[in-house]
Motif scaffolding. Structure first.
Motif, PDB file in Angstrom:
ATOM      1  N   ILE A 103       0.831  -1.197  -0.010  1.00  0.00           N
ATOM      2  CA  ILE A 103       0.019  -0.072  -0.002  1.00  0.00           C
ATOM      3  C   ILE A 103       0.831   1.420  -0.027  1.00  0.00           C
ATOM      4  CG2 ILE A 103      -1.615   1.341   1.399  1.00  0.00           C
ATOM      5  CD1 ILE A 103      -2.918  -1.616   1.784  1.00  0.00           C
ATOM      6  N   ILE A 104       2.038   1.375   0.857  1.00  0.00           N
ATOM      7  CA  ILE A 104       2.786   2.428   0.948  1.00  0.00           C
ATOM      8  C   ILE A 104       3.323   2.668  -0.684  1.00  0.00           C
ATOM      9  CG2 ILE A 104       5.071   3.397   1.541  1.00  0.00           C
ATOM     10  CD1 ILE A 104       4.373   2.013   4.279  1.00  0.00           C
ATOM     11  N   LEU A 105       3.806   1.509  -1.256  1.00  0.00           N
ATOM     12  CA  LEU A 105       4.289   1.585  -2.656  1.00  0.00           C
ATOM     13  C   LEU A 105       3.273   2.076  -3.603  1.00  0.00           C
ATOM     14  CD1 LEU A 105       6.447  -1.274  -3.561  1.00  0.00           C
ATOM     15  CD2 LEU A 105       6.898   0.957  -4.371  1.00  0.00           C
ATOM     16  N   GLN A 106       2.210   1.589  -3.591  1.00  0.00           N
ATOM     17  CA  GLN A 106       0.944   1.991  -4.481  1.00  0.00           C
ATOM     18  C   GLN A 106       0.521   3.174  -4.175  1.00  0.00           C
ATOM     19  OE1 GLN A 106      -1.955  -1.309  -3.811  1.00  0.00           O
ATOM     20  NE2 GLN A 106      -0.172  -2.797  -4.389  1.00  0.00           N
TER      21      GLN A 106
ATOM     22  N   THR B 220      -5.438  -0.828 -17.475  1.00  0.00           N
ATOM     23  CA  THR B 220      -5.812  -2.649 -17.522  1.00  0.00           C
ATOM     24  C   THR B 220      -5.427  -3.293 -16.716  1.00  0.00           C
ATOM     25  OG1 THR B 220      -5.786  -2.302 -19.919  1.00  0.00           O
ATOM     26  CG2 THR B 220      -5.397  -4.357 -19.430  1.00  0.00           C
ATOM     27  N   PRO B 221      -4.362  -3.455 -16.093  1.00  0.00           N
ATOM     28  CA  PRO B 221      -3.822  -4.400 -15.097  1.00  0.00           C
ATOM     29  C   PRO B 221      -4.793  -4.548 -13.934  1.00  0.00           C
ATOM     30  CG  PRO B 221      -2.037  -2.909 -15.309  1.00  0.00           C
ATOM     31  CD  PRO B 221      -3.139  -2.338 -16.260  1.00  0.00           C
TER      32      PRO B 221
ATOM     33  N   ASP C  72       1.519  -7.324  -7.361  1.00  0.00           N
ATOM     34  CA  ASP C  72       0.589  -6.382  -6.674  1.00  0.00           C
ATOM     35  C   ASP C  72       0.493  -5.145  -6.792  1.00  0.00           C
ATOM     36  OD1 ASP C  72      -1.925  -7.248  -4.622  1.00  0.00           O
ATOM     37  OD2 ASP C  72      -1.199  -5.466  -4.007  1.00  0.00           O
ATOM     38  N   THR C  73       1.704  -4.429  -7.017  1.00  0.00           N
ATOM     39  CA  THR C  73       1.757  -3.149  -7.157  1.00  0.00           C
ATOM     40  C   THR C  73       1.566  -2.656  -8.429  1.00  0.00           C
ATOM     41  OG1 THR C  73       3.482  -2.977  -5.412  1.00  0.00           O
ATOM     42  CG2 THR C  73       3.606  -1.292  -7.075  1.00  0.00           C
TER      43      THR C  73
ATOM     44  N   PRO D  34      -2.577   1.371 -10.547  1.00  0.00           N
ATOM     45  CA  PRO D  34      -3.418   2.375 -11.541  1.00  0.00           C
ATOM     46  C   PRO D  34      -4.714   2.744 -10.589  1.00  0.00           C
ATOM     47  CG  PRO D  34      -2.655   0.470 -12.468  1.00  0.00           C
ATOM     48  CD  PRO D  34      -2.187   0.213 -11.049  1.00  0.00           C
ATOM     49  N   PHE D  35      -5.043   1.799  -9.499  1.00  0.00           N
ATOM     50  CA  PHE D  35      -6.209   2.158  -8.455  1.00  0.00           C
ATOM     51  C   PHE D  35      -6.163   3.205  -8.105  1.00  0.00           C
ATOM     52  CE2 PHE D  35      -8.603   1.753  -4.641  1.00  0.00           C
ATOM     53  CZ  PHE D  35     -10.008   1.652  -5.374  1.00  0.00           C
TER      54      PHE D  35
END
Lengths: 284, 314
Positions: free
Chosen positions: B99-102, B131-132, B184-185, B190-191
């Motif tokens: 989550i930190i990365l994203q 898309t991902p 996962d990242t 994109p989200f």
């Protein structure tokens, strides 16, 4: 005319650079998917070779071969039947419920909305056991009725949340005016109010189809040979005979991903509301 | 005087309420809810009650013994289980890293697209970028398995071209977990970008314009204009990601199968294994009850932020 001259005057320098950056990032994120798509069109002998082949003559052989397997087409048909079936039912019943929540606010509205949302926040693996046993007990395993009932509930929380949001935004005056003119409740609900929440209906339809289409675990455990969908097909088909059949994965993966890309392009403005289960609306 | 008001109040109270239309409306409102309640009870409440019941039984499908009521034993076992405690803490580390990365990447890219709201082909670029996150995790993990394959994978090809040793990220003890976080990242950045764009979009245009005319310095612009509006949607985004990361199962299950050893065994993967590999239905239900409560708590926090936003807007 005035606008075009104004546009032309804008400094092209830093904006160009940022544009390039944005495009670069987009392509970078799409690259893995693009690699799979390109793999699907490679001649079979150049898929599983050690230096990967970058230039090749595209061929449809993999895709036609994957489709010629006994159940490949069935997976797609199953997915389409249960996702469209359940989402249609879900939206119909959710509209009724959302209308009731929005207009009559029966006791416990907030609590019910809360419970509905929380059902979507539980890890799927946590619930699969009781469903599995219940489906065995009720003889619903590997039946469309069972799966459609399950996916209807799966789609209801999002549909109710999003439709209530839209209904709350439509003035009660419409309902009142309708009543004064002697329209029936059904007429008001379906002929006066329904057309005004069309964006909500479209968003919940598209995104629930997407979620159901992507769902794996429940389809895998509650379904069977007669009802397995595409994700399960990808999972089981890929490991046939020990080694993973990459040509199959790439071909089915491509057929699976391309419609999704079209959906995101066509319904981009609903993406936000879709992925927040109808709780956040806004522009992107 | 006071008395007359009192009697007046009393007489108002005594007037029979116009009950009939009220109850008719009530009947109608519940009637509209009936179909949803039907599905809710059949497909949500019933399995939940079933699950609660199972949690108190010693019930293993593969054993010949009949299910036996054992009270809270499953819960105690589960609390004492070191391995499970390991997968819970692993899930939290996974959650935190991912989550930190994203969030960080998502905000950066989000601002980039926000600044570029007139770039050519923006819609196509966003489509490719988004898309991902709409590809089913099963497909995603298979795709990445192919790309990361030590002999066939395209990434290892470039690694060897650059003169390094080929490596098998998915079975390597130290690399497997970071790889899971990485995939996962890739899926979910994109989200966070989408949420960032929505958060920035929720800042009133007039306020931004005023800030621009006042030549507000960037830090103050963020602090006083953007943050008060954007924090809600950003918070909701982070929370939704938390909930989703906590549910991660298909991705880890297909990508690494929880391995090597237990290096990528997240709580949802353990749960699935208890239920469908070792068939300990009672025990796995006890774990599920625990996860259900976490999910309800997270939902409550989510709605709290949502309501805070509504209040702030009024």
């Amino acid at each position: 005319m005035a606008e075009t001259t104004f546009k032309a005057k804008r400094k092209p320098g830093p904006i160009r650079f940022a544009t390039l950056g944005a495009w670069g990032i987009s392509l970078l994120f799409f690259l893995p998917v693009a690699w799979i798509i390109s793999t699907a069109f490679k001649p079979k002998e150049s898929i599983v070779v050690s230096p990967p082949v970058f230039f090749f003559k595209p061929t449809f052989n993999n895709i036609t071969e994957a489709l010629s397997f006994d159940n490949t087409l069935d997976y797609f048909i199953h997915s389409i039947v249960y996702s469209f079936g359940s989402v249609t039912i879900a939206i119909l019943v959710s509209y009724l419920a959302a209308y009731s929540f929005s207009r009559y606010k029966p006791a416990g509205t907030d609590f019910l909305m809360f419970l509905l949302l929380s059902t979507r926040f539980v890890p799927a693996a946590a619930f699969v056991v009781p469903y599995f046993q219940l489906f065995n007990l009720l003889k619903l395993k590997d039946s469309y009725i069972g799966l459609i009932a399950f996916y209807t509930m799966f789609s209801i929380p999002f549909s109710v949340w999003i439709l209530k949001g839209f209904l709350d935004g439509i003035s009660q005056r419409y309902d009142e005016t309708g009543l004064v003119y002697g329209a029936s409740r059904w007429h008001i609900m379906f002929k006066v109010i329904l057309p005004q929440v069309k964006p909500g209906l479209v968003a919940s339809f598209v995104f629930n189809i997407l979620f159901v289409w992507n769902e794996f675990l429940f389809n895998f455990q509650l379904g069977g040979a007669k009802t397995f969908g595409v994700p399960v097909g990808l999972f089981t088909g890929s490991t046939k005979g020990g080694a993973i059949d990459w040509a199959y994965v790439a071909s089915i993966g491509t057929l699976y991903v391309l419609p999704l890309v079209v959906v995101i392009y066509a319904f981009q403005k609903y993406l936000l509301v879709g992925l927040t289960f109808g709780t956040v609306r806004g522009e992107v | 005087m006071a008395k007359s008001i009192e009697t007046l109040e009393k007489s108002i109270k005594d007037v029979p309420k116009a009950k009939k239309p009220e109850s008719k409306k009530n009947w109608f409102s519940w009637g509209l809810l009936a179909p949803v309640l039907f599905f809710f009870i059949l497909m949500s409440v019933l399995p939940t009650i079933w699950m609660f019941g199972l949690a108190f039984y010693d019930y293993t499908l593969t054993s010949a013994n009949k299910p036996k009521l054992i009270g809270f034993k499953n819960f105690f076992d589960f609390l004492a289980n070191q391995q499970l405690a390991g997968s819970v803490s692993r899930t939290f580390i996974f959650l935190l890293c991912a989550i930190i990365l994203q969030t960080f990447l998502g905000i950066l890219i989000g601002v980039l697209f926000w600044k570029n709201d007139k770039m050519p082909g923006r819609r196509i670029a966003l489509t490719l970028f988004f898309t991902p996150m709409v590809v089913t995790p099963i497909a995603t993990s298979l795709f990445w398995k192919f790309i990361l394959d030590p002999t066939l994978g395209v990434i290892n090809y470039f690694v060897s071209v650059l003169g390094f040793e080929r490596f098998d990220t998915l079975t390597d003890r130290t690399l497997a977990f970071p790889t899971l976080v990485f995939v996962d990242t890739w899926m979910w950045t994109p989200f966070m970008t989408l949420m960032t764009l929505a958060a920035l979009g929720s800042v009133p245009k007039a306020e931004l314009e005023a800030a621009r005319i006042d030549r507000l310095p960037l830090i103050r612009l963020i602090k006083t204009v953007i943050w008060p509006h954007a924090k809600f949607i950003l918070g909701l985004g982070i929370l939704l990601r938390t909930i989703d990361a906590f549910k991660t199962m298909d991705l880890a299950y297909v990508l690494t199968g929880g391995g090597p050893g237990d290096r990528t065994e997240l709580i949802a993967v353990s749960l699935y294994r208890f239920a469908f590999k070792s068939f300990k239905l009672g025990y796995s239900s006890a774990v599920s009850v625990f996860l259900l409560f976490i999910a309800i708590a997270l939902t409550a926090i989510y709605l709290y932020i949502l309501n805070a936003r509504k209040k702030a807007e009024e």
